[in-house]
Design an enzyme around this catalytic site. Structure first.
Site, mmCIF file in Angstrom:
data_model
loop_
_atom_site.group_PDB
_atom_site.id
_atom_site.type_symbol
_atom_site.label_atom_id
_atom_site.label_comp_id
_atom_site.label_asym_id
_atom_site.label_seq_id
_atom_site.Cartn_x
_atom_site.Cartn_y
_atom_site.Cartn_z
ATOM 1 N N HIS A 17 0.843 -1.208 0.000
ATOM 2 C CA HIS A 17 0.000 0.000 0.000
ATOM 3 C C HIS A 17 0.874 1.252 0.000
ATOM 4 C CE1 HIS A 17 -3.515 2.521 1.205
ATOM 5 N NE2 HIS A 17 -2.578 3.209 1.837
ATOM 6 N N GLU A 18 1.811 1.296 0.927
ATOM 7 C CA GLU A 18 2.684 2.465 1.039
ATOM 8 C C GLU A 18 3.613 2.583 -0.168
ATOM 9 O OE1 GLU A 18 2.216 4.756 3.178
ATOM 10 O OE2 GLU A 18 0.734 3.627 4.341
ATOM 11 N N HIS A 21 1.984 4.753 -2.787
ATOM 12 C CA HIS A 21 2.183 6.181 -2.523
ATOM 13 C C HIS A 21 3.618 6.597 -2.870
ATOM 14 C CE1 HIS A 21 -1.688 6.500 -0.651
ATOM 15 N NE2 HIS A 21 -1.363 5.808 0.431
#
Length: 344
Positions: A17-18, A21
């Protein structure tokens, strides 16, 4: 061992997920001050270029900390200095990467065990499925205009829509037929039943079909998560039924214990299934339009795009701060409830 597996699953999902980003931030030339896995004090870290990469004490969580993300910054590489579309892509990348991970894992799972095809093995006497002429070998393709690709979608649809009349489309010998099914309440199971039977047979598909069914699998888990949230909001399920990290770790551990006697391959399959559920769930939850979540940040960015004027960063930061405090409070309550369940 089971706790290590649970932590590894959490870590993989959060890290991916990170990473979404992080990669979009780098692509848009946004300065990333820190990229970390976990929360709390730093256990280990290394500075590489402009970014500090670290591992924190608590294994639940992670962050991609960008320059000027929650306030003003004069740096030309700050988050706020980029176009609204660049910032939207960075914020949306986290949940999108969760869905990408869910798809990759779904493809692997389906390639290993096949698809639970919605084929009937029979019908139960006294139910409308029988009176409507359905029989063994029929393939359910739609319920109330919702496409059906897996047998579990049939049971989950009746769970989320108890007692609802079902307009069922099924195939027999290559031709489509219609049936109107009226569920009956079963006292023994405490559920509405529609009177169909299946052997839960899994069918191996071709490589190209696995590519397609991998997308159906992700779609199924997204739909299940959304329907579960609707039940929570409408009060059809209790908040006590929510599970946080502690409850999820327990569920993973129980599944590991139950499947290890069948061999490590079955442990792998069950952990794979858990990972798909969790990463799809995280993707959906992060897109909710709530402060501090990616969905809440996207709401502010959409408003900015419509107004063509930036929202005051300090005011937006305060909204997200309040949101974080509320979410932290909810997390504590859910964790307390999980711990309480361990002793019941």
């Amino acid at each position: 061992m089971k706790f290590i597996i649970a932590i590894l699953i959490f870590s993989m999902i959060i890290l991916f997920h990170e990473l979404g980003h992080f990669l979009l931030a780098k692509k848009n030339k946004i300065k990333v001050n820190e990229f970390c896995l976990g929360l709390g004090p730093t256990l280990f870290g290394i500075q590489k270029g402009e970014t500090f990469y670290s591992i924190k004490l608590l294994p639940f969580g992670g962050a991609c900390m960008m320059e000027g993300e929650d306030g003003e910054s004069a740096d030309e590489c700050a988050f706020g200095s980029k176009s609204v579309w660049a910032r939207m892509s960075v914020v949306a990348a986290g949940p999108i990467f969760n869905f990408i991970l869910a798809y990759v894992l779904s493809f692997i799972l389906i390639s290993c065990i096949g698809v639970d095809v919605p084929v009937l093995s029979g019908v139960v006497a006294g139910y409308s499925a029988q009176s409507e002429g359905m029989q063994a070998g029929d393939v359910i393709v739609e319920i109330n205009n919702k496409p059906i690709h897996f047998y579990r979608e049939v049971s989950m649809y009746t769970y989320f829509h108890p007692g609802e009349t079902l307009d069922v489309t099924y195939e027999r010998d290559g031709k489509r037929h219609q049936a109107v099914i009226e569920p009956k309440y079963d006292e023994k199971s405490g559920r509405y039943m529609i009177g169909i039977q299946t052997k839960n047979v899994r069918e191996k598909k071709s490589f190209l079909s696995n590519v397609k069914y991998g997308m159906y699998e992700v779609k199924y888990w997204i739909w299940t998560t959304i329907q579960s949230l609707k039940m929570l909001v409408t009060g059809k399920v209790s908040a006590n039924e929510l599970s946080g990290p502690v409850g999820i770790v327990k569920s993973i551990g129980d599944t590991y214990d139950a499947s290890k006697s069948d061999g490590m391959f079955y442990v792998f399959l069950n952990m794979l299934n858990f990972s798909i559920l969790l990463t799809a769930n995280l993707g959906v939850m992060n897109l909710l339009p709530l402060p501090a979540l990616d969905g809440g940040r996207l709401v502010f960015l959409i408003i900015e795009a419509v107004r063509r004027k930036k929202i005051n960063p300090e005011k937006e930061g305060m909204v997200h701060f309040v949101g974080i405090m509320i979410l932290m409070g909810l997390m504590v309550l859910v964790m307390f409830n999980d711990i309480r369940k361990l002793f019941i």
